[in-house]
Design an enzyme around this catalytic site. Structure first.
Site, PDB file in Angstrom:
ATOM      1  N   ARG A  76       0.840  -1.215   0.000  1.00 21.62           N
ATOM      2  CA  ARG A  76       0.000   0.000   0.000  1.00 21.62           C
ATOM      3  C   ARG A  76       0.867   1.253   0.000  1.00 21.62           C
ATOM      4  O   ARG A  76       0.463   2.302  -0.465  1.00 21.62           O
ATOM      5  CB  ARG A  76      -0.973  -0.006   1.192  1.00 21.62           C
ATOM      6  CG  ARG A  76      -1.840   1.245   1.269  1.00 21.62           C
ATOM      7  CD  ARG A  76      -3.178   1.035   1.966  1.00 21.62           C
ATOM      8  NE  ARG A  76      -3.085   0.292   3.214  1.00 21.62           N
ATOM      9  CZ  ARG A  76      -2.587   0.772   4.357  1.00 21.62           C
ATOM     10  NH1 ARG A  76      -2.147   2.007   4.414  1.00 21.62           N
ATOM     11  NH2 ARG A  76      -2.545   0.014   5.427  1.00 21.62           N
ATOM     12  N   TYR A 129     -15.763  14.407 -16.290  1.00 21.08           N
ATOM     13  CA  TYR A 129     -16.171  13.001 -16.167  1.00 21.08           C
ATOM     14  C   TYR A 129     -17.199  12.865 -15.030  1.00 21.08           C
ATOM     15  O   TYR A 129     -17.082  13.526 -13.986  1.00 21.08           O
ATOM     16  CB  TYR A 129     -14.930  12.165 -15.878  1.00 21.08           C
ATOM     17  CG  TYR A 129     -15.236  10.709 -15.689  1.00 21.08           C
ATOM     18  CD1 TYR A 129     -15.598   9.914 -16.771  1.00 21.08           C
ATOM     19  CD2 TYR A 129     -15.193  10.133 -14.425  1.00 21.08           C
ATOM     20  CE1 TYR A 129     -15.895   8.582 -16.593  1.00 21.08           C
ATOM     21  CE2 TYR A 129     -15.481   8.792 -14.248  1.00 21.08           C
ATOM     22  CZ  TYR A 129     -15.840   8.027 -15.335  1.00 21.08           C
ATOM     23  OH  TYR A 129     -16.140   6.710 -15.153  1.00 21.08           O
ATOM     24  N   ASP A 201      -7.415  16.682 -16.254  1.00 17.19           N
ATOM     25  CA  ASP A 201      -7.655  15.274 -16.578  1.00 17.19           C
ATOM     26  C   ASP A 201      -7.334  15.095 -18.061  1.00 17.19           C
ATOM     27  O   ASP A 201      -8.031  15.616 -18.929  1.00 17.19           O
ATOM     28  CB  ASP A 201      -9.123  14.938 -16.276  1.00 17.19           C
ATOM     29  CG  ASP A 201      -9.438  13.457 -16.482  1.00 17.19           C
ATOM     30  OD1 ASP A 201      -8.779  12.813 -17.331  1.00 17.19           O
ATOM     31  OD2 ASP A 201     -10.370  12.958 -15.823  1.00 17.19           O
ATOM     32  N   LYS A 226      -8.199   3.562 -19.613  1.00 14.59           N
ATOM     33  CA  LYS A 226      -8.597   3.877 -20.982  1.00 14.59           C
ATOM     34  C   LYS A 226      -7.433   3.668 -21.949  1.00 14.59           C
ATOM     35  O   LYS A 226      -6.975   2.549 -22.115  1.00 14.59           O
ATOM     36  CB  LYS A 226      -9.173   5.294 -21.027  1.00 14.59           C
ATOM     37  CG  LYS A 226     -10.168   5.606 -19.887  1.00 14.59           C
ATOM     38  CD  LYS A 226     -11.447   4.807 -19.988  1.00 14.59           C
ATOM     39  CE  LYS A 226     -12.321   4.908 -18.744  1.00 14.59           C
ATOM     40  NZ  LYS A 226     -12.655   6.247 -18.289  1.00 14.59           N
TER      41      LYS A 226
HETATM   42  C1  LIG Z   1     -12.930   6.800 -17.074  1.00 17.21           C
HETATM   43  C2  LIG Z   1     -12.552   8.198 -16.745  1.00 17.21           C
HETATM   44  C3  LIG Z   1     -12.242   8.557 -15.421  1.00 17.21           C
HETATM   45  C4  LIG Z   1     -12.350   7.584 -14.267  1.00 17.21           C
HETATM   46  O1  LIG Z   1     -11.406   6.589 -14.366  1.00 17.21           O
HETATM   47  P1  LIG Z   1     -11.641   5.092 -13.764  1.00 17.21           P
HETATM   48  O2  LIG Z   1     -10.400   4.407 -14.158  1.00 17.21           O
HETATM   49  O3  LIG Z   1     -12.889   4.566 -14.398  1.00 17.21           O
HETATM   50  O4  LIG Z   1     -11.814   5.256 -12.298  1.00 17.21           O
HETATM   51  C5  LIG Z   1     -11.839   9.864 -15.179  1.00 17.21           C
HETATM   52  N1  LIG Z   1     -11.773  10.777 -16.179  1.00 17.21           N
HETATM   53  C6  LIG Z   1     -12.071  10.458 -17.443  1.00 17.21           C
HETATM   54  C7  LIG Z   1     -11.970  11.505 -18.495  1.00 17.21           C
HETATM   55  C8  LIG Z   1     -12.477   9.171 -17.781  1.00 17.21           C
HETATM   56  O5  LIG Z   1     -12.791   8.871 -19.046  1.00 17.21           O
END
Ligand SMILES: *Cc1c(COP(=O)(O)O)cnc(C)c1O
Length: 410
Positions: A76, A129, A201, A226
């Site tokens: 962790r 998001y 992001d 992603k």
């Molecule tokens: C999917 C996504 C997230 C969240 O990520 P997870 O891996 O599903 O927790 C945050 N920001 C964007 C732009 C996303 O597409």
């Protein structure tokens, strides 16, 4: 009497190893393939092994273990498998450091909880998001943190919304699902003047197409689930930025516990090696499908980074080197038309999420934006007939053909 053998091997062998240097002239894919080597620590293995362990032997000097210590201690708090994908993303984002998390939301929540306290204000884009929006609307206000929302079409003048109480600015570009482009430099400059942190992001663009830190963002966050993982087979998150900020996030991360499993860290590093190649094809497929949909008789509107307005195009050309593989298409016939379009697809699969090698289609009305009232959605330009496509790495002509025949059949 012979002395008892030492409990563990000498400390030097436990020291957190550096990665081998690679030439500064290495390109994106060269860096992703060779940028996290330390074979002498790993029995010469070309592919870094998975340290599938929750705990590590204590060294002789216990003070060297634990948070910030020289040695590994407990997964962790740190695991060598985490350092491989973190190092690759650090290089790619041009950051001083990077950290991995169990999911994008783990990265985003640990980051926000680190820098925000009661009485602070956050300025956030309305098109973030869905999970980020939930933290900002449900969790942070309970802790006494206020959120000031900005609509993407009003995002041209950050100076008007960032004030002296603003502690952080949270942005995404291109936005979901309308692929509007936000002028990141203008926002980071306005935030700098107010002494606010800018958190971007960068999941949709990836650092192959856009590097927010070079535009003076303070921190970049990612869903590694992603494009970075790239194969829709893992969950991961990342944060990149200066060490002085990352070390503060580490303290939150340790106790919030959104820790990446070592096997997922291995898969993430494996996915990252081909990110440059994959993004080139995602960019090509985004371009091809958006061009094919544009002007089709059953299409009301196509959204693609840079297509929103002349200003969008200027900003996209300035801050992006590729436009990515996400396209959204408003088809004729509202929700019934969109549902029919999905049924007509032969290759593209109907599923949420994005960024994998396989092309996926989903309806924002039923997924990311289902909680908004229809009037709210309409006000934001999200019609009932909107289909979001995450174009994978199949042949562009196959995807164009699939989208065309699905549109023809409406
Ligand atoms: C999917 C996504 C997230 C969240 O990520 P997870 O891996 O599903 O927790 C945050 N920001 C964007 C732009 C996303 O597409």
């Amino acid at each position: 009497m012979t002395p008892a053998p030492p409990r563990t091997r000498p400390l030097a062998e436990h020291d957190r190893p550096e990665f081998d240097p690679i030439p500064e002239w290495s390109g994106v894919t060269t860096s992703l393939i060779h940028g996290a080597r330390r074979p002498e620590r790993n029995a010469g293995a070309v592919v870094p092994p998975i340290y599938q362990t929750s705990t590590f032997q204590y060294p002789e000097a216990f003070s060297d273990a634990g948070p910030g210590g020289k040695v590994y201690h407990y997964t962790r708090v740190g695991n060598p498998s985490h350092e491989v994908p973190a190092e690759l993303v650090r290089r790619l984002e041009g950051a001083e450091g990077a950290r991995v998390f169990a999911s994008g939301m783990g990265a985003i929540s640990a980051t926000l909880l680190t820098f925000l306290s009661a009485g602070d204000e956050v300025v956030a884009l309305e098109d973030l998001y869905g999970g980020t929006i939930e933290i900002l609307t449900d969790l942070l206000p309970r802790l006494g943190i206020r959120v000031r929302w900005v609509r993407a079409d009003a995002a041209g003048e950050p100076e008007k919304v960032i004030g002296s109480a603003t502690r952080a600015v949270v942005l995404e570009s291109p936005t979901n699902p309308l692929l509007r482009v936000i002028d990141l430099k203008r926002w980071t400059e306005a935030a700098d003047r107010a002494g606010a942190l800018t958190i971007v992001d960068n999941t949709f663009a990836t650092p192959v197409n856009q590097r927010p830190l070079a535009l003076r963002a303070d921190l970049v966050v990612h869903s590694g689930t992603k494009y970075m993982g790239g194969h829709a087979d893992l969950m991961a998150g990342l944060v990149a930025g200066p060490e002085r900020l990352l070390e503060r996030i580490d303290a939150t991360h340790r106790v919030v516990g959104a820790v990446l499993d070592p096997f997922a860290a291995f898969l993430l590093a494996r996915g990252l090696r081909t990110l440059g190649l994959r993004m080139a094809r995602h960019n090509e497929n985004g371009r091809a499908v958006s061009a094919a949909a544009e002007g089709h008789r059953n299409v009301v509107h196509v959204n693609y980074p840079g297509s929103g307005s002349d200003e969008d195009e200027r900003v996209a050309a300035r801050q992006m080197t590729g436009r990515g593989g996400i396209v959204s298409i408003e088809v004729r016939g509202g929700l019934a038309g969109a549902e029919r379009f999905l049924r007509n697809l032969e290759i593209i699969e109907v599923a949420p999420s994005l960024g994998g090698v396989e092309s996926l289609a989903s309806l924002p009305v039923q997924t990311s934006h289902r909680y908004l009232a229809p009037s709210e959605r309409a006000a934001r330009g999200i019609g009932d007939g909107l289909v979001r496509l995450s174009l994978g790495i199949e042949e562009p002509e196959d995807l164009v053909r699939d989208v065309r025949q699905a549109l023809d059949g409406l």
